[in-house]
Design a protein around this motif. Structure first.
Motif, PDB file in Angstrom:
ATOM      1  N   UNK A 155      37.834  39.680  24.058  1.00 14.17           N
ATOM      2  CA  UNK A 155      39.254  39.296  24.143  1.00 14.17           C
ATOM      3  C   UNK A 155      39.847  40.251  25.122  1.00 14.17           C
ATOM      4  N   UNK A 156      39.598  41.543  25.134  1.00 16.83           N
ATOM      5  CA  UNK A 156      40.307  42.563  25.999  1.00 16.83           C
ATOM      6  C   UNK A 156      40.071  41.948  27.526  1.00 16.83           C
ATOM      7  N   UNK A 157      38.778  41.322  27.869  1.00 17.94           N
ATOM      8  CA  UNK A 157      38.305  41.121  28.946  1.00 17.94           C
ATOM      9  C   UNK A 157      39.221  39.890  29.485  1.00 17.94           C
ATOM     10  N   UNK A 158      39.356  38.897  28.571  1.00 14.44           N
ATOM     11  CA  UNK A 158      40.220  37.840  28.908  1.00 14.44           C
ATOM     12  C   UNK A 158      41.528  38.068  29.207  1.00 14.44           C
ATOM     13  N   UNK A 159      42.111  38.866  28.403  1.00 18.39           N
ATOM     14  CA  UNK A 159      43.515  39.179  28.395  1.00 18.39           C
ATOM     15  C   UNK A 159      43.684  39.926  29.586  1.00 18.39           C
ATOM     16  N   UNK A 160      42.838  40.768  30.127  1.00 17.30           N
ATOM     17  CA  UNK A 160      43.055  41.662  31.375  1.00 17.30           C
ATOM     18  C   UNK A 160      42.866  40.598  32.710  1.00 17.30           C
ATOM     19  N   UNK A 161      42.127  39.455  32.545  1.00 16.08           N
ATOM     20  CA  UNK A 161      42.053  38.438  33.513  1.00 16.08           C
ATOM     21  C   UNK A 161      43.382  37.880  33.754  1.00 16.08           C
ATOM     22  N   UNK A 162      44.022  37.258  32.744  1.00 18.35           N
ATOM     23  CA  UNK A 162      45.453  36.838  32.774  1.00 18.35           C
ATOM     24  C   UNK A 162      46.379  37.696  32.962  1.00 18.35           C
ATOM     25  N   UNK A 163      46.295  38.961  32.474  1.00 20.05           N
ATOM     26  CA  UNK A 163      47.441  40.031  33.153  1.00 20.05           C
ATOM     27  C   UNK A 163      47.442  40.227  34.478  1.00 20.05           C
ATOM     28  N   UNK A 164      46.087  40.302  35.258  1.00 17.99           N
ATOM     29  CA  UNK A 164      45.928  40.288  36.774  1.00 17.99           C
ATOM     30  C   UNK A 164      46.377  39.175  37.409  1.00 17.99           C
ATOM     31  N   UNK A 165      46.071  37.932  36.849  1.00 19.83           N
ATOM     32  CA  UNK A 165      46.341  36.822  37.585  1.00 19.83           C
ATOM     33  C   UNK A 165      48.166  36.656  37.450  1.00 19.83           C
ATOM     34  N   UNK A 166      48.350  36.818  36.375  1.00 22.68           N
ATOM     35  CA  UNK A 166      50.152  36.501  36.343  1.00 22.68           C
ATOM     36  C   UNK A 166      50.930  37.606  36.680  1.00 22.68           C
ATOM     37  N   UNK A 167      50.635  38.763  36.783  1.00 23.12           N
ATOM     38  CA  UNK A 167      51.462  39.937  37.048  1.00 23.12           C
ATOM     39  C   UNK A 167      50.914  40.863  38.433  1.00 23.12           C
ATOM     40  N   UNK A 168      49.749  40.842  38.565  1.00 23.44           N
ATOM     41  CA  UNK A 168      49.209  41.347  39.854  1.00 23.44           C
ATOM     42  C   UNK A 168      48.674  40.557  41.028  1.00 23.44           C
ATOM     43  N   UNK A 169      48.767  39.312  40.647  1.00 26.49           N
ATOM     44  CA  UNK A 169      48.219  38.398  41.792  1.00 26.49           C
ATOM     45  C   UNK A 169      46.882  38.499  42.263  1.00 26.49           C
ATOM     46  N   UNK A 170      46.102  39.065  41.350  1.00 26.90           N
ATOM     47  CA  UNK A 170      44.667  38.948  41.514  1.00 26.90           C
ATOM     48  C   UNK A 170      43.729  38.525  40.410  1.00 26.90           C
ATOM     49  N   UNK A 171      42.508  37.688  40.916  1.00 24.47           N
ATOM     50  CA  UNK A 171      41.649  37.079  40.197  1.00 24.47           C
ATOM     51  C   UNK A 171      40.581  38.223  39.828  1.00 24.47           C
ATOM     52  N   UNK A 172      40.623  38.769  38.682  1.00 22.47           N
ATOM     53  CA  UNK A 172      39.823  39.989  38.280  1.00 22.47           C
ATOM     54  C   UNK A 172      40.001  40.358  36.742  1.00 22.47           C
ATOM     55  N   UNK A 173      39.009  40.714  36.456  1.00 21.43           N
ATOM     56  CA  UNK A 173      39.115  41.023  34.799  1.00 21.43           C
ATOM     57  C   UNK A 173      38.690  42.254  34.577  1.00 21.43           C
ATOM     58  N   UNK A 174      37.819  42.601  33.487  1.00 23.51           N
ATOM     59  CA  UNK A 174      37.332  43.859  33.121  1.00 23.51           C
ATOM     60  C   UNK A 174      35.936  43.671  33.119  1.00 23.51           C
ATOM     61  N   UNK A 175      35.149  44.500  34.096  1.00 21.97           N
ATOM     62  CA  UNK A 175      33.530  44.431  34.077  1.00 21.97           C
ATOM     63  C   UNK A 175      32.824  44.912  33.060  1.00 21.97           C
ATOM     64  N   UNK A 176      31.575  44.462  32.648  1.00 21.68           N
ATOM     65  CA  UNK A 176      30.983  44.947  31.611  1.00 21.68           C
ATOM     66  C   UNK A 176      30.304  46.372  32.082  1.00 21.68           C
TER      67      UNK A 176
END
Length: 271
Positions: A155-176
């Motif tokens: 869930x942290x990874x998915x949430x980070x993906x949308x945070x970057x998408x919506x607020x930072x203008x980047x397509x990236x998440x949280x790598x394993x």
């Protein structure tokens, strides 16, 4: 009309007995470790223990896997005591002593620094996180740690993906698995395939001595809170949606995006 395949719902974590839930979690953690080659022979793995449900679960599962693994590796638990008012200093040492493993409590008064630097009413999370990360990275390097294990989950990874998408203008998440910016440490997230509701159920079964995460008085990051609410609403409307989103992070098609640094669009010509 395009149809999206939604996974069939399975037994919810809170409906499973401890042995079956633990087996499910061990399987997911094992797959993540294998997929990303997180732990190798003779590794010294430092589990960062905050006192929350995620890090307790991470430590417990790694200790079980350590006994079953075909390779030898060491585990140490490390907690950073940031001198937050009301922090119950005795809980983690008592818990870790009973486990009989090597552990270290690092004492740094970052709380006073953050309160002095950040104006009243502003979020302290960013500075606090950077200071905490720097201290843990230095400790890992000094103690010849080969892998730093963090308790971030699916869930942290998915949430980070949308945070970057919506607020930072980047397509990236949280790598394993990643190399730290200072290039001295390898950071791993063995819970990458584990959902938060599974961790909640496991923590309740295990009765971990949870330490509250709001001792510093800082409110939860509002942006992340909004993303979490959005995903929760989506999951209610279409069960399995988060699984589909997570799956998409493992099936990236650079040629179908617009980043010309990842795909050589300029060299495309009709034959």
């Amino acid at each position: 009309m395009i149809e999206i395949a939604i996974p069939t719902p399975h037994t919810t974590p809170d409906e499973l007995p401890l042995n079956k839930l633990e087996k499910r979690l061990l399987r997911k953690v094992g797959h993540a470790i294998e997929d990303f080659n997180m732990i190798e022979a003779n590794d010294k793995v430092m589990v960062c223990l905050s006192g929350g449900k995620d890090s307790y679960t991470l430590l417990q599962l790694l200790l079980i896997l350590q006994k079953k693994a075909p390779i030898d590796f060491d585990i140490i638990a490390v907690n950073l005591d940031q001198k937050q008012p009301g922090f119950p200093e005795e809980i983690l040492p008592e818990y870790l002593s009973k486990l009989g493993i090597e552990y270290h409590i690092i004492e740094r008064d970052t709380y006073s620094v953050v309160k002095r630097v950040i104006p009243e009413g502003k979020t302290t999370c960013g500075l606090c996180s950077r200071m905490r990360r720097g201290i843990l990275y230095d400790f890992a390097h000094e103690h010849k740690v080969t892998k730093i294990a963090l308790g971030h989950h699916k869930d942290d990874i998915i949430e980070t993906f949308f945070l970057n998408l919506f607020y930072n203008g980047q397509i990236k998440a949280m790598p394993a698995k990643l190399k730290s910016d200072d290039e001295r440490n390898i950071v791993i997230r063995p819970l990458a395939y584990v959902a938060e509701n599974e961790i909640i159920a496991y923590a309740q079964h295990m009765n971990f001595p949870i330490i509250p995460c709001n001792l510093c008085g800082s409110q939860e990051n509002l942006q992340r809170k909004k993303i979490k609410e959005m995903l929760s609403d989506m999951e209610i409307q279409t069960p399995g949606r988060k699984e589909v989103i997570f799956s998409s992070l493992q099936k990236v098609a650079p040629s179908q995006l617009l980043d010309h640094t990842l795909f050589d669009f300029k060299s495309l010509y009709r034959s």
